[in-house]
Design a protein around this motif. Structure first.
Motif, PDB file in Angstrom:
ATOM      1  N   SER A   1       5.153  -4.914  -8.271  1.00 54.10           N
ATOM      2  CA  SER A   1       6.064  -4.611  -9.597  1.00 54.10           C
ATOM      3  C   SER A   1       5.465  -3.392 -10.042  1.00 54.10           C
ATOM      4  CB  SER A   1       6.140  -5.570 -10.381  1.00 54.10           C
ATOM      5  OG  SER A   1       6.795  -6.970  -9.704  1.00 54.10           O
ATOM      6  N   HIS A   2       6.268  -2.594 -10.603  1.00 56.68           N
ATOM      7  CA  HIS A   2       6.096  -1.146 -11.200  1.00 56.68           C
ATOM      8  C   HIS A   2       5.047  -1.841 -12.576  1.00 56.68           C
ATOM      9  CE1 HIS A   2       6.265   2.825 -12.829  1.00 56.68           C
ATOM     10  NE2 HIS A   2       6.620   3.125 -11.822  1.00 56.68           N
TER      11      HIS A   2
ATOM     12  N   HIS B   1       7.197  -2.236 -15.640  1.00 51.43           N
ATOM     13  CA  HIS B   1       8.122  -3.111 -15.892  1.00 51.43           C
ATOM     14  C   HIS B   1       7.533  -4.578 -16.416  1.00 51.43           C
ATOM     15  CE1 HIS B   1      10.453  -1.312 -12.360  1.00 51.43           C
ATOM     16  NE2 HIS B   1      10.440  -0.661 -13.526  1.00 51.43           N
TER      17      HIS B   1
ATOM     18  N   TYR C   1       7.013  -1.698  -5.463  1.00 48.14           N
ATOM     19  CA  TYR C   1       6.821  -0.283  -5.078  1.00 48.14           C
ATOM     20  C   TYR C   1       5.376  -0.261  -4.534  1.00 48.14           C
ATOM     21  CZ  TYR C   1      10.105   0.731  -8.970  1.00 48.14           C
ATOM     22  OH  TYR C   1      11.255   0.925  -9.514  1.00 48.14           O
TER      23      TYR C   1
ATOM     24  N   GLY D   1       3.977   2.973  -9.699  1.00 45.51           N
ATOM     25  CA  GLY D   1       3.985   1.915  -8.924  1.00 45.51           C
ATOM     26  C   GLY D   1       3.230   0.774  -9.227  1.00 45.51           C
TER      27      GLY D   1
END
Length: 300
Positions: free
Chosen positions: A151-152, A155, A182, A268
């Motif tokens: 996950s980024h 986020h 990502y 990312g």
């Protein structure tokens, strides 16, 4: 058949291939003694003597010449040997029957065991991800080569663990609706790794240890416990403490590789070294304040 000592049958060697035991070198007195033994044995067994031919009390030797006596004597010896052979063969047949019976019983027992306790093949082994490399060590087999995603880092939702995706995916039905992952990048600064890895994307390898059933990652160590196999060593890495995204700890290989053509700062999922803080852990020494923690992956 005879109860007397037959040592006087032993003539010179070589006549008949049986150590010269044909009696041809016995003198008349010896032959008469032998025939008398045969005659007496025949009377005891109730048989009519083929040597004497009479029961008048006359000496058996007087009715036959030497050749006749030798022929009759050899016939008697042959009969005795034949009888011994028959007895021996009968014993061998009994032994053979007993062995056959034992073998049949053993096979039956084996069948019973096979029916009640079927033999199954147990497949062991253990898998692990070698983060930062496209190959496995000499102790393991490569299942697939891949690249790291997650996950980024900005986020708040999504997953907290990194994933090693294979290079060749297999899709089913898709619609484009869902959460997103990502590519992962090194955030390592300058000098810890042998090569400059900052912003490069991270490869990975899924490995299989076929003869070992357990995998263990030990932080802050470079060696495995006794009787364990060292797969690789490296540095403990995860996300940055100031980011919204939290990542699971993973052991990045000490000599990592980079994915060619992916060296830009694209964000990312990110990998950072993990540092121990002495003021909060209280274990310094032996720990060193703000030193990059090592790690090792072991199997057994």
């Amino acid at each position: 058949m005879f109860t007397e000592d037959l040592s006087l049958l032993r003539g010179p060697p070589g006549r008949d291939g049986r150590d010269g035991r044909d009696g041809r070198d016995c003198d008349t007195d010896e032959l008469e003694k032998l025939v008398a033994i045969m005659f007496n044995e025949s009377k005891k067994s109730g048989e009519s003597s083929s040597v004497a031919g009479t029961t008048t009390g006359k000496s058996p030797l007087r009715s036959y010449d030497t050749d006749d006596l030798l022929q009759s004597f050899n016939e008697s010896i042959g009969f005795a040997l034949l009888r011994k052979m028959q007895v021996t063969l009968a014993k061998l047949e009994d032994i053979e029957e007993e062995l056959d019976s034992h073998q049949s019983t053993s096979l039956k027992d084996d069948d019973d065991v096979s029916d009640s306790q079927p033999i199954t093949t147990v497949i062991g082994g253990s898998t692990y991800v070698r983060w930062g490399r496209t190959t496995c060590g000499n102790n393991s087999q490569l299942l697939y080569e891949g690249f790291v995603t997650g996950s980024h880092y900005t986020h708040e939702g999504g997953a907290s663990n990194y994933q090693c995706l294979p290079l060749k995916p297999e899709y089913s039905t898709y619609s484009g609706h869902g959460s997103v992952v990502y590519g992962a990048e090194y955030r390592t600064g300058s000098s810890v790794f042998p090569n400059y890895m900052e912003n490069h994307n991270v490869p990975c390898a899924r490995c299989f240890a076929p003869t070992r059933s357990a995998t263990l990652m030990i932080p802050a160590k470079r060696t495995c416990p006794p009787s364990w196999t060292k797969e690789y060593e490296g540095y403990l890495m995860a996300g940055l403490h100031s980011h919204k995204r939290a990542y699971a700890f993973e052991c990045m290989d000490a000599e990592p590789e980079a994915i060619a053509g992916r060296s830009g700062n694209e964000g990312g999922a990110l990998f950072y070294f993990q540092l121990s803080v002495c003021s909060s852990t209280g274990h310094c020494p032996p720990y060193i304040n703000y030193a990059e923690l090592t790690c090792v992956v072991c199997t057994k």
